[in-house]
Motif scaffolding. Structure first.
Motif, PDB file in Angstrom:
ATOM      1  N   GLY A  79     -30.450  17.088 -69.493  1.00 38.83           N
ATOM      2  CA  GLY A  79     -31.241  16.571 -70.587  1.00 38.83           C
ATOM      3  C   GLY A  79     -30.501  16.540 -71.906  1.00 38.83           C
ATOM      4  O   GLY A  79     -31.032  16.950 -72.935  1.00 38.83           O
ATOM      5  N   GLU A 116     -34.805  12.755 -73.815  1.00 34.38           N
ATOM      6  CA  GLU A 116     -34.305  13.491 -72.659  1.00 34.38           C
ATOM      7  C   GLU A 116     -34.690  12.842 -71.333  1.00 34.38           C
ATOM      8  O   GLU A 116     -33.966  12.979 -70.353  1.00 34.38           O
ATOM      9  N   CYS A 117     -35.843  12.177 -71.274  1.00 33.51           N
ATOM     10  CA  CYS A 117     -36.232  11.457 -70.057  1.00 33.51           C
ATOM     11  C   CYS A 117     -37.146  10.305 -70.443  1.00 33.51           C
ATOM     12  O   CYS A 117     -37.479  10.122 -71.620  1.00 33.51           O
ATOM     13  N   CYS A 138     -40.657  11.417 -72.244  1.00 30.35           N
ATOM     14  CA  CYS A 138     -40.713  12.316 -73.402  1.00 30.35           C
ATOM     15  C   CYS A 138     -41.435  11.654 -74.573  1.00 30.35           C
ATOM     16  O   CYS A 138     -41.406  10.422 -74.731  1.00 30.35           O
ATOM     17  N   GLU A 157     -43.554  19.201 -74.317  1.00 28.80           N
ATOM     18  CA  GLU A 157     -42.215  19.768 -74.186  1.00 28.80           C
ATOM     19  C   GLU A 157     -41.559  19.235 -72.918  1.00 28.80           C
ATOM     20  O   GLU A 157     -42.227  19.009 -71.908  1.00 28.80           O
ATOM     21  N   HIS A 158     -40.250  19.044 -72.970  1.00 30.32           N
ATOM     22  CA  HIS A 158     -39.496  18.578 -71.797  1.00 30.32           C
ATOM     23  C   HIS A 158     -39.212  19.781 -70.903  1.00 30.32           C
ATOM     24  O   HIS A 158     -38.180  20.434 -71.011  1.00 30.32           O
ATOM     25  N   HIS A 193     -39.840  16.561 -65.967  1.00 29.10           N
ATOM     26  CA  HIS A 193     -40.776  16.661 -67.087  1.00 29.10           C
ATOM     27  C   HIS A 193     -42.191  16.803 -66.542  1.00 29.10           C
ATOM     28  O   HIS A 193     -42.679  15.949 -65.806  1.00 29.10           O
TER      29      HIS A 193
END
Length: 507
Positions: A170, A175-176, A179, A227-228, A269
């Motif tokens: 990440g 990050e993905c 997110c 939150e990731h 996630h």
């Protein structure tokens, strides 16, 4: 110039559908003109009757995008990006969407979610015109009607890619793909200018809800952890499902197993999926009823479905959550080598897929038992789609497919049309001349040809034969995912597990 008329049409549409304030109209107009490299402007009257009838923005947005392409403002490949950029100008800001939703939700949760979905459609985030290109049909199976969608709007992702994403550190931004930072982001091939989500609190944590642009079913959306953090299923997860269903009792909500192969496509996630649809599995009746001495007030049954589903219903949220977690913890460590179920080897294999609904104050939890173990015979998963069916579906069988709605890759739209020509004899079949991406269908093509032999088959009949075969394969894939098979040995093994957690068949 006609472009001036087109801009005015869009502004009128936004005022009536996207809550563009009159005080912001001139501001929005000038931002659009800047994007179009225009400095002059002549205001036109709009055809209100015609524009009031629009339910999607295509008719007002497409002419503006066409102008931008034709006049060199953008390239052909930038159409969707530019269209969303223009639409973002006339939309409410994320905070305004969240405030409007919160006000509606305080009075009527269902109407609040209806409004948000309608806004997502009218702002072109959920691109219903594009989604209409998908093929969709119902198939009457032995357990009721499963549904099949060939979704041309989404990319196909294999299990190896899913597992790789789970191990990602990440280090990128966002990050993905889910997110919170994706809102408005357009880098890395993403185009989220028109994304809007609403905050909620689940389990004392900040989460948010957004609708899926792929929209596999009515009001298909995702509840996403702020939150990731990786997906997991434990007591806290189960409580969050209950928090969500109390927040929106008109939906179902489910959590994919937090493991590759049997889980979702994004395991890195924490998130849930749900929506307004009654899924095929929800309509399935009881195969047999069971009872628990410890939880006598919980109505329980084994569902008459392809895979292994335990259905629990109760008005007492706390007790139902407690029982669900008890089953989850028990299944995590349960093994029965007689039917190939090993909870763990060097890694965890057993997991559940919990799916929750609420009707008239009664909570209903469906628990699907999953296992992701592989062996030499089935390197992609013993309880996954078997190799002979991967030409149709090779991706993880997540909660949506497990409930009987198959989302098949868009490549099949073209491939099945080509197979239809072979079956109807419009084109002569020659296995040696199959293209690289059609070789995977060789066995299916030859099986279908053997069934019709030398009979004259119309294009319609060929299409129906192919659909029947796809339906059969989807049913077989669901049977593949059952950890306890629908035979005498499997039924006995399932009852043995139920007994281990305190359930017995009702007389």
């Amino acid at each position: 110039m006609m472009i001036y008329q087109n801009v005015e049409n869009l502004l009128y549409y936004a005022q009536n559908n996207l809550l563009l304030d009159d005080l912001d109209t001139a501001y929005a107009r000038n931002l659009i003109l800047d994007e179009l490299k225009l400095t002059a402007y002549e205001q036109y009257e709009v055809n209100a009757d015609e524009l009031d009838a629009l339910t999607t923005p295509d008719a007002v947005l497409d002419p503006i995008v066409n102008y931008a392409v034709e006049n060199g403002v953008i390239t052909e490949s930038e159409r969707e990006y530019f269209g969303d950029k223009i639409m973002n100008i006339v939309m409410l800001k994320p905070s305004q969407v969240a405030d409007t939703f919160a006000d509606l939700h305080s009075r009527n949760p269902v109407k609040a979610f209806d409004w948000l979905y309608d806004y997502s459609v009218k702002s072109n985030y959920v691109k219903t015109t594009k989604l209409a290109m998908n093929k969709h049909w119902e198939a009457k199976g032995t357990k009721g009607k499963i549904e099949v969608t060939v979704n041309v709007c989404r990319p196909e992702k294999n299990n190896a890619e899913t597992a790789k994403a789970l191990k990602s550190k990440g280090t990128k931004y966002p990050e993905c793909d889910i997110c919170a930072d994706n809102i408005g982001y357009t880098g890395g091939g993403k185009n989220n200018k028109t994304l809007r989500y609403v905050p909620m609190e689940l389990g004392g944590e900040e989460w948010f809800w957004q609708f899926s642009p792929y929209s596999y079913f009515n009001q298909h959306g995702i509840a996403i952890n702020g939150e990731h953090v990786p997906m997991k299923i434990d007591g806290e997860t189960i409580e969050k499902l209950f928090d969500f269903i109390d927040f929106m009792p008109g939906y179902f909500i489910g959590c994919n197993a937090a493991l590759p192969i049997v889980g979702g496509s994004i395991l890195s996630h924490d998130h849930f999926q749900g929506g307004a649809k009654v899924m095929p599995m929800h309509k399935a009746s009881a195969l047999y009823k069971v009872k628990s001495a410890e939880y006598p007030y919980v109505d329980a049954c084994v569902v008459d479905w392809y895979n292994n589903v335990l259905r629990l219903s109760c008005t007492n949220r706390a007790k139902l959550a407690e029982l669900t977690n008890k089953i989850n913890e028990a299944w995590k460590s349960y093994s029965d080598e007689s039917v190939g179920v090993l909870a763990k080897t060097t890694e965890q294999h057993n997991a559940i897929t919990p799916i929750l609904r609420k009707n008239d104050g009664v909570y209903t939890m469906d628990i699907i038992l999953r296992n992701n173990r592989c062996d030499e015979t089935y390197p992609d998963g013993i309880f996954h789609a078997h190799p002979e069916y991967m030409n149709i579906k090779s991706e993880a069988i997540g909660l949506i497919e497990a409930m009987g709605l198959f989302v098949l890759p868009g490549r099949l739209d073209r491939q099945l049309a080509e197979i239809e020509k072979y079956i109807s004899k419009e084109e002569k079949y020659d296995a040696s001349k199959l293209s690289d991406d059609m070789i995977c269908h060789k066995a299916m093509i030859e099986r279908l040809l053997a069934e019709v032999k030398n009979a004259k088959v119309s294009a319609l009949e060929a299409s129906l034969n192919i659909r029947d075969e796809v339906n059969r394969i989807c049913e077989e894939i669901l049977r593949n995912t059952a950890v306890f098979k629908a035979d005498e040995q499997g039924a006995a093994a399932f009852e043995k597990f139920l007994s281990s957690i305190g359930f017995a068949k009702k007389a």
